[in-house]
Enzyme design. Structure first.
Site, PDB file in Angstrom:
ATOM      1  N   ASP A  50      -4.990   2.848  16.366  1.00 23.24           N
ATOM      2  CA  ASP A  50      -4.868   1.315  16.034  1.00 23.24           C
ATOM      3  C   ASP A  50      -4.119   0.670  17.226  1.00 23.24           C
ATOM      4  O   ASP A  50      -2.951   0.933  16.843  1.00 23.24           O
ATOM      5  CB  ASP A  50      -4.461   1.192  14.586  1.00 23.24           C
ATOM      6  CG  ASP A  50      -4.180  -0.516  14.314  1.00 23.24           C
ATOM      7  OD1 ASP A  50      -4.377  -1.460  15.143  1.00 23.24           O
ATOM      8  OD2 ASP A  50      -4.082  -0.652  13.223  1.00 23.24           O
ATOM      9  N   LEU A  70     -10.488  -1.708  27.172  1.00 25.86           N
ATOM     10  CA  LEU A  70     -11.812  -2.438  26.377  1.00 25.86           C
ATOM     11  C   LEU A  70     -11.504  -2.727  24.964  1.00 25.86           C
ATOM     12  O   LEU A  70     -12.268  -3.518  24.237  1.00 25.86           O
ATOM     13  CB  LEU A  70     -12.836  -1.699  26.421  1.00 25.86           C
ATOM     14  CG  LEU A  70     -13.311  -1.141  27.737  1.00 25.86           C
ATOM     15  CD1 LEU A  70     -14.687  -0.246  27.539  1.00 25.86           C
ATOM     16  CD2 LEU A  70     -13.713  -2.389  28.736  1.00 25.86           C
ATOM     17  N   ILE A  73     -11.051  -7.303  19.537  1.00 23.96           N
ATOM     18  CA  ILE A  73     -12.168  -8.045  18.799  1.00 23.96           C
ATOM     19  C   ILE A  73     -12.852  -8.978  19.784  1.00 23.96           C
ATOM     20  O   ILE A  73     -12.298  -9.500  20.715  1.00 23.96           O
ATOM     21  CB  ILE A  73     -11.653  -8.860  17.747  1.00 23.96           C
ATOM     22  CG1 ILE A  73     -11.013  -7.971  16.630  1.00 23.96           C
ATOM     23  CG2 ILE A  73     -12.936  -9.906  17.289  1.00 23.96           C
ATOM     24  CD1 ILE A  73     -10.326  -9.124  15.448  1.00 23.96           C
ATOM     25  N   SER A 110     -12.815 -11.983  29.789  1.00 20.23           N
ATOM     26  CA  SER A 110     -13.950 -12.465  29.408  1.00 20.23           C
ATOM     27  C   SER A 110     -14.177 -13.755  30.143  1.00 20.23           C
ATOM     28  O   SER A 110     -13.556 -14.425  30.408  1.00 20.23           O
ATOM     29  CB  SER A 110     -13.929 -12.684  27.904  1.00 20.23           C
ATOM     30  OG  SER A 110     -15.054 -13.582  27.379  1.00 20.23           O
ATOM     31  N   TYR A 135     -10.854 -16.713  20.415  1.00 19.63           N
ATOM     32  CA  TYR A 135     -10.976 -15.360  21.424  1.00 19.63           C
ATOM     33  C   TYR A 135     -10.977 -15.640  22.813  1.00 19.63           C
ATOM     34  O   TYR A 135     -10.252 -14.742  23.418  1.00 19.63           O
ATOM     35  CB  TYR A 135     -12.561 -14.896  21.021  1.00 19.63           C
ATOM     36  CG  TYR A 135     -12.948 -13.974  22.119  1.00 19.63           C
ATOM     37  CD1 TYR A 135     -12.400 -12.725  22.249  1.00 19.63           C
ATOM     38  CD2 TYR A 135     -13.789 -14.117  23.191  1.00 19.63           C
ATOM     39  CE1 TYR A 135     -12.887 -11.560  22.905  1.00 19.63           C
ATOM     40  CE2 TYR A 135     -14.302 -13.185  23.882  1.00 19.63           C
ATOM     41  CZ  TYR A 135     -13.904 -11.863  23.910  1.00 19.63           C
ATOM     42  OH  TYR A 135     -14.195 -10.918  24.656  1.00 19.63           O
ATOM     43  N   ARG A 173     -28.905 -18.328  28.868  1.00 24.53           N
ATOM     44  CA  ARG A 173     -27.920 -18.281  29.415  1.00 24.53           C
ATOM     45  C   ARG A 173     -27.500 -17.135  30.202  1.00 24.53           C
ATOM     46  O   ARG A 173     -26.935 -16.996  31.419  1.00 24.53           O
ATOM     47  CB  ARG A 173     -26.591 -18.648  28.319  1.00 24.53           C
ATOM     48  CG  ARG A 173     -25.098 -18.372  28.799  1.00 24.53           C
ATOM     49  CD  ARG A 173     -24.452 -18.606  27.538  1.00 24.53           C
ATOM     50  NE  ARG A 173     -22.921 -18.332  27.788  1.00 24.53           N
ATOM     51  CZ  ARG A 173     -22.298 -17.198  27.891  1.00 24.53           C
ATOM     52  NH1 ARG A 173     -23.025 -16.183  27.504  1.00 24.53           N
ATOM     53  NH2 ARG A 173     -20.967 -17.083  28.293  1.00 24.53           N
TER      54      ARG A 173
END
Length: 261
Positions: A50, A70, A73, A110, A135, A173
């Site tokens: 974790d 990687l 969430i 991202s 996020y 998209r």
């Protein structure tokens, strides 16, 4: 080839691509996730961890030469969940890497850090960040943390703003944002092997006709994406006749409506 590459989030979609295709980049892949993953095969180590557990992360990172981070969430979620996985987990990973003398991290950022830019606007790595979600904010934090750890401690990071990495594009998209698994793996390979990268921000996107993002500043890597979304265009445009919510923004549905608090 490096000795040991740690891959966090190895049980997720991107992690599975890595496990199948990246073994030639390191003698040992140390694969980790918060969930149970299949047992280690040849040239693998499997460690359940974790990332919000600081002591466990320190043990996880020790002995690694580089990290492909990687673990996170990867969708919009409530802040408390993101706080543990994406904020605290990323900090723990960077601090453990600093203490362990890791030389390089590839951070899975991202496209959602720039998701409120309009569709069609051409962006470079220095474009203003306009996160489209909590996020996206968590990935902005990761990019800034990476900058700090390079400037203060010399820990190199490639902040890879991943588009839409799937076996094939799924909607209109993704005709612009698609990153093929083959191109993803070849880019990670280049980032591991490069002599020096400093603090590098770049976009994970294939050679799509209508791509919105430029990696011209990273030509020194010698990475040339091999795939394009064009073979899928006709079928997608025939199928997707309606305008999706948030389609005026590069972040798509992440930019639509409210966000979770």
């Amino acid at each position: 080839m490096i000795k040991r590459l740690l891959v966090t989030g190895a049980g997720g979609g991107l992690g599975r691509y890595v496990r199948e295709r990246l073994k030639g980049s390191a003698e040992i892949l140390r694969l980790s996730d918060i969930v149970e993953i299949s047992p280690a095969g040849p040239g693998e180590e499997v460690v359940r961890c974790d990332l919000a557990d600081r002591e466990a992360v320190a043990d996880l990172v020790r002995g690694s030469d580089a990290v492909l981070h990687l673990g996170a969430i990867s969708v919009e979620a409530n802040f408390d969940a993101l706080l543990q996985a994406n904020f605290l987990g990323t900090y723990n990973l960077y601090e453990a890497a600093r203490q362990a003398g890791v030389r390089r991290i590839i951070f899975a950022s991202s496209n959602h850090v720039i998701g409120f830019h309009p569709v069609g606007e051409q962006l470079h790595a220095q474009a203003e960040r306009r996160p489209d979600s909590l996020y996206g904010v968590s990935k902005c934090f990761g990019e800034d943390l990476a900058r700090l750890y390079f400037d203060k401690f010399g820990l190199e990071t490639a902040c890879l703003r991943i588009g839409s990495c799937f076996d094939e594009p799924k909607d209109r998209r993704m005709l612009s944002t698609w990153l093929s698994p083959r191109d993803f793996i070849s880019l990670v390979d280049k980032l591991i092997a490069a002599p020096a990268i400093g603090h590098l921000v770049l976009y994970g996107v294939s050679a799509n006709r209508d791509a919105w993002w430029s990696n011209g500043h990273a030509d020194f890597l010698g990475w040339k994406p091999q795939d394009t979304s064009e073979p899928y265009r006709e079928a997608i445009e025939r199928r997707d006749q309606e305008t999706a919510a948030g389609s005026e923004y590069q972040g798509g549905r992440f930019a639509a409506g409210g966000i979770l608090g």
